[in-house]
Design an enzyme around this catalytic site. Structure first.
Site, PDB file in Angstrom:
ATOM      1  N   CYS A 100       4.742   3.430  10.575  1.00 43.31           N
ATOM      2  CA  CYS A 100       3.280   3.583  10.635  1.00 43.31           C
ATOM      3  C   CYS A 100       2.891   4.798  11.480  1.00 43.31           C
ATOM      4  O   CYS A 100       1.943   5.515  11.149  1.00 43.31           O
ATOM      5  CB  CYS A 100       2.631   2.332  11.233  1.00 43.31           C
ATOM      6  N   ARG A 133       1.318  -1.431   2.915  1.00 46.84           N
ATOM      7  CA  ARG A 133       0.843  -0.036   2.933  1.00 46.84           C
ATOM      8  C   ARG A 133       0.064   0.228   1.646  1.00 46.84           C
ATOM      9  O   ARG A 133       0.663   0.574   0.620  1.00 46.84           O
ATOM     10  CB  ARG A 133       2.023   0.935   3.042  1.00 46.84           C
TER      11      ARG A 133
HETATM   12  C1  BEZ Z   1       7.008   0.293  10.668  1.00 52.66           C
HETATM   13  O1  BEZ Z   1       8.005   0.840  11.092  1.00 52.66           O
HETATM   14  O2  BEZ Z   1       5.928   0.875  10.593  1.00 52.66           O
HETATM   15  C2  BEZ Z   1       7.108  -1.122  10.218  1.00 52.66           C
HETATM   16  C3  BEZ Z   1       8.270  -1.547   9.626  1.00 52.66           C
HETATM   17  C4  BEZ Z   1       8.375  -2.870   9.206  1.00 52.66           C
HETATM   18  C5  BEZ Z   1       7.308  -3.742   9.376  1.00 52.66           C
HETATM   19  C6  BEZ Z   1       6.132  -3.301   9.937  1.00 52.66           C
HETATM   20  C7  BEZ Z   1       6.020  -1.970  10.348  1.00 52.66           C
END
Ligand code: BEZ
Length: 215
Positions: free
Chosen positions: A51, A129
């Site tokens: 993110c 996402r």
């Molecule tokens: C992330 O790295 O943004 C992420 C990865 C897995 C679940 C939620 C966020």
């Protein structure tokens, strides 16, 4: 499966309106959308690695690309406003990149549910996402969904916005792998007279139903 979690807006739908608390203050979606395109995207959680790369990617393009194309950015995750503010400040301190666009603090999940950003098979508590591109009339023109473990492509989001704007301005479609500057596809003729015109037009065409031109 809880239906409330799986309501999904569709391409061509009016963008669902809402009021929300964001990192830039209170926001009403339809007011924010008034007269400009909106790229509304959700992410699973603040202070997470993928993110952070995505939000930084949006932030780097906020003025140089999106603002110059009359497109506003709007982020969202199911986190508190305090978490959002702390994360934005953390990224600014560590990298100098500032997320200037508003980020919705959707702690009660109401906006995520309304916009189909919760996909329970992936997570019942964090948004996937999602990207919604909404035109200045408030109509959803494009939807993308990515899972938690795959970051989006900023090049593809930018390409889609340019394609949608070009299509809206020129009543045309874009072929496979279209890039800005490439030929566009003209609508197929709808009358015999238009068919004759097309055949005699001198346009580049595979046949009457697949004609392209440079803009
Ligand atoms: C992330 O790295 O943004 C992420 C990865 C897995 C679940 C939620 C966020």
């Amino acid at each position: 499966m809880n239906n409330e979690l799986t309501g999904m807006p569709r391409i061509g739908d009016k963008a669902p309106d809402f009021n929300a608390v964001t990192t830039t203050g209170k926001l009403n979606f339809s007011d924010y959308n008034q007269g400009s395109w909106v790229v509304f995207f959700s992410h699973p959680a603040d202070f997470t690695p993928v993110c952070t790369t995505e939000m930084s990617g949006f932030a780097k393009e906020q003025d140089s690309f999106f603002a110059t194309r009359n497109a506003k950015l709007l982020g969202l995750s199911i986190d508190s406003i305090h978490s959002h503010i702390a994360w934005v400040e953390n990224v600014r301190k560590n990298t100098g990149v500032l997320f200037k666009f508003p980020i919705v603090a959707d702690i009660d999940m109401s906006v995520s549910k309304l916009w189909g950003m919760l996909q329970p098979g992936e997570s019942e508590t964090a948004a996937v996402r999602a990207v919604f591109i909404v035109d200045p009339m408030g109509v959803i023109r494009l939807i993308m969904y990515y899972p938690m473990n795959v970051g989006r492509s900023m090049d593809e989001i930018k390409r889609c916005l340019i394609a949608l704007q070009t299509s809206a301005e020129n009543s045309c479609s874009m072929p496979l792998n279209w890039q800005p500057g490439d030929n566009v596809i003209l609508p197929a003729p709808k009358t015999l007279e238009a068919l004759d015109e097309r055949v005699n037009s001198g346009l580049e065409m595979m046949d009457f139903y697949l004609a392209t031109k440079s803009l």
